[in-house]
Enzyme design. Sequence first.
Site, PDB file in Angstrom:
ATOM      1  CG  ASP A 134       2.816   1.437   9.435  1.00  0.00           C
ATOM      2  OD1 ASP A 134       2.418   2.377  10.146  1.00  0.00           O
ATOM      3  OD2 ASP A 134       3.099   1.579   8.231  1.00  0.00           O
ATOM      4  NE  ARG A 147      -1.366  12.497   6.491  1.00  0.00           N
ATOM      5  CZ  ARG A 147      -1.463  13.674   7.080  1.00  0.00           C
ATOM      6  NH1 ARG A 147      -2.521  13.955   7.815  1.00  0.00           N
ATOM      7  NH2 ARG A 147      -0.537  14.576   6.932  1.00  0.00           N
ATOM      8  CG  LEU A 149       8.176   6.976  13.748  1.00  0.00           C
ATOM      9  CD1 LEU A 149       8.971   5.871  14.400  1.00  0.00           C
ATOM     10  CD2 LEU A 149       8.084   6.784  12.271  1.00  0.00           C
ATOM     11  CG  ASP A 170      -4.094   9.664  10.645  1.00  0.00           C
ATOM     12  OD1 ASP A 170      -4.151   8.668  11.381  1.00  0.00           O
ATOM     13  OD2 ASP A 170      -3.969   9.619   9.416  1.00  0.00           O
ATOM     14  CE  LYS A 216      -1.745   1.638   4.031  1.00  0.00           C
ATOM     15  NZ  LYS A 216      -1.439   3.061   4.286  1.00  0.00           N
ATOM     16  CG  ASN A 217       2.208   2.764   3.503  1.00  0.00           C
ATOM     17  OD1 ASN A 217       1.070   3.113   3.171  1.00  0.00           O
ATOM     18  ND2 ASN A 217       2.550   2.547   4.751  1.00  0.00           N
TER      19      ASN A 217
HETATM   20  N1  EPU Z   1       6.759  14.524  10.452  1.00  0.00           N
HETATM   21  C1  EPU Z   1       6.889  15.852  10.782  1.00  0.00           C
HETATM   22  N2  EPU Z   1       6.858  16.776   9.777  1.00  0.00           N
HETATM   23  C2  EPU Z   1       6.712  16.436   8.467  1.00  0.00           C
HETATM   24  C3  EPU Z   1       6.570  15.068   8.141  1.00  0.00           C
HETATM   25  C4  EPU Z   1       6.591  14.131   9.163  1.00  0.00           C
HETATM   26  O1  EPU Z   1       7.024  16.192  11.944  1.00  0.00           O
HETATM   27  O2  EPU Z   1       6.728  17.330   7.620  1.00  0.00           O
HETATM   28  C5  EPU Z   1       6.806  13.510  11.527  1.00  0.00           C
HETATM   29  C6  EPU Z   1       5.459  12.783  11.708  1.00  0.00           C
HETATM   30  O3  EPU Z   1       4.608  13.525  12.539  1.00  0.00           O
HETATM   31  C7  EPU Z   1       5.913  11.488  12.338  1.00  0.00           C
HETATM   32  C8  EPU Z   1       7.265  11.221  11.669  1.00  0.00           C
HETATM   33  O4  EPU Z   1       7.686  12.472  11.150  1.00  0.00           O
HETATM   34  O5  EPU Z   1       6.124  11.671  13.708  1.00  0.00           O
HETATM   35  C9  EPU Z   1       7.239  10.189  10.554  1.00  0.00           C
HETATM   36  O6  EPU Z   1       6.288  10.500   9.619  1.00  0.00           O
HETATM   37  P1  EPU Z   1       6.435  10.124   8.068  1.00  0.00           P
HETATM   38  O7  EPU Z   1       6.414  11.376   7.297  1.00  0.00           O
HETATM   39  O8  EPU Z   1       7.578   9.190   7.888  1.00  0.00           O
HETATM   40  O9  EPU Z   1       5.097   9.327   7.837  1.00  0.00           O
HETATM   41  P2  EPU Z   1       4.125   9.414   6.602  1.00  0.00           P
HETATM   42  O10 EPU Z   1       4.905   9.503   5.347  1.00  0.00           O
HETATM   43  O11 EPU Z   1       3.064  10.418   6.878  1.00  0.00           O
HETATM   44  C10 EPU Z   1       4.115   6.845   6.189  1.00  0.00           C
HETATM   45  C11 EPU Z   1       3.097   5.759   6.107  1.00  0.00           C
HETATM   46  C12 EPU Z   1       2.578   5.418   7.480  1.00  0.00           C
HETATM   47  C13 EPU Z   1       3.745   5.012   8.365  1.00  0.00           C
HETATM   48  C14 EPU Z   1       4.781   6.137   8.387  1.00  0.00           C
HETATM   49  C15 EPU Z   1       6.034   5.789   9.162  1.00  0.00           C
HETATM   50  C16 EPU Z   1       2.055   6.128   3.982  1.00  0.00           C
HETATM   51  C17 EPU Z   1       0.839   6.491   3.229  1.00  0.00           C
HETATM   52  N3  EPU Z   1       1.972   6.177   5.281  1.00  0.00           N
HETATM   53  O12 EPU Z   1       3.442   7.997   6.690  1.00  0.00           O
HETATM   54  O13 EPU Z   1       1.721   4.302   7.319  1.00  0.00           O
HETATM   55  O14 EPU Z   1       3.286   4.753   9.669  1.00  0.00           O
HETATM   56  O15 EPU Z   1       5.189   6.465   7.050  1.00  0.00           O
HETATM   57  O16 EPU Z   1       6.658   4.690   8.626  1.00  0.00           O
HETATM   58  O17 EPU Z   1       3.072   5.764   3.408  1.00  0.00           O
HETATM   59  C18 EPU Z   1      -0.145   2.936   7.658  1.00  0.00           C
HETATM   60  O18 EPU Z   1       0.145   2.371   6.602  1.00  0.00           O
HETATM   61  O19 EPU Z   1      -1.013   2.497   8.459  1.00  0.00           O
HETATM   62  C19 EPU Z   1       0.546   4.160   8.016  1.00  0.00           C
HETATM   63  C20 EPU Z   1       0.091   5.017   8.921  1.00  0.00           C
END
Ligand code: EPU
EC number: 2.5.1.7
Length: 422
Positions: A305, A93, A327, A117, A23-24
């Site tokens: 996750d 998201r 995280l 979220d 998915k991701n």
């Molecule tokens: N963060 C910031 N600022 C930003 C971006 C992120 O502070 O500009 C922080 C977030 O708040 C968090 C951390 O950085 O504390 C990590 O966030 P990240 O950006 O890596 O997460 P994401 O890209 O929003 C993806 C997955 C998530 C998974 C996370 C961590 C997708 C669609 N989602 O989210 O997956 O938990 O990476 O590996 O790729 C899921 O599949 O259930 C899911 C939530």
Amino acid sequence: MSEHFRVEGGARLAGEVEVAGAKNSVLKLMAAALLAEGTTTLTNCPEILDVPLMAEVLRSLGCQAHVDGTTVVITTPAELSHEAVSPAVGKLRASVCVLGPLVGRCKRAVVALPGGDAIGSRPLDMHQSGLRQLGATSSIEHGCVVAEAEDLHGAQIWLDFPSMGATENILMAAVLANGTTVIDNAAREPEIVDLCRMLAQMGAKIEGAGTSTLTVHGVPSLQPTEHRVIGDRIVGATWGFAAAVTGGDITVRGVDPHHLDLVLEKLRMAGAEVTVLEDGFRVAMAGRPGAVDFVTLPYPGFATDLQPFAIAMATVAEGTSMITENLFESRFRFVEEMVRLGADARTDGHHAVIRGVAKLSSAPVWASDIRAGVGLVLAGLCAEGVTEVWDVFHIDRGYPQFVENMQRLGANVQRVAAPPER
Ligand code: EPU
């Protein structure tokens, strides 16, 4: 009222399960298709709700997007709309991943922010700061992230944290920027490597995929491609935990076992016999798992996750486990639901302490996100009686054929349709 899963406790799960594409990864690869005029084909796509939603987002930008089973075909026009504001954007998201490609292709983007979220706040400050360093302006206006650039140029960018989303957006803007961009402290997840591979096939010049330094030499344009999505390591690991909590024996195929090295090691530490296969792995557990501590971290650390599955295992493990979530601030919210099932669990800030019990007992529980929902189903499998897991649309967002796979492995899990609305 939403559908629910009826989970009968006590079954030992055994057999083989095939994992679909991640998915991701697929959602980002679909966004990457915006970078090249023409037809991009993605295969091994998971049949989950988020894929047609992302297709809807792309259609709202002027693409044609067809989802046909596990194949997604996207035709991107020469002129794209730069406004991703349709209702589908807010439901997903990952729709924020169109930001980088739109800035790269159209030099401007307006992307509606998805709602809150259940796993905690998910700011975009690093996405915005990265785009600014590439020469764009970026602000939040009327519920949208707005970015504009006369000219995108290469830059040296240090991320505060190896965010997947920020790495993806900056990368997808940088591939079409003038000059060289270096993203330091970049995310190293296998899904990032998959994206880099597809971008390279499209003609992008990227070095360092899978390391924390990504170097991108901008090119004037990219070509469409055909790409096979990598297997979903999170879904694969789910079945590993399912074997561990039910004293079962499950062979998982369709996933690179090295994406799960640490996870498989943790399952071994819990007492499982783990065999690494070429295209997957096998997890067999005799009796109750032993208690193991887990700390979530960006890849190659233990994935956030998977934390709900680690908690599910800890609730029935022999001994006390400490689980640390680094995280997402609210990712322990579902632990209250585990307590309804008889878990001896308490959380304090980033930490959860779980004292394992021999048996859980069934109760109605509510899924707050995809992984929490699946964690509750795993706990339900260890509970005496029938557990109802509600709000399972979350699970449908990320797990293809979840109930069917559970049944194939010997679990008595049924989907109970919502009563018709009056
Ligand atoms: N963060 C910031 N600022 C930003 C971006 C992120 O502070 O500009 C922080 C977030 O708040 C968090 C951390 O950085 O504390 C990590 O966030 P990240 O950006 O890596 O997460 P994401 O890209 O929003 C993806 C997955 C998530 C998974 C996370 C961590 C997708 C669609 N989602 O989210 O997956 O938990 O990476 O590996 O790729 C899921 O599949 O259930 C899911 C939530």
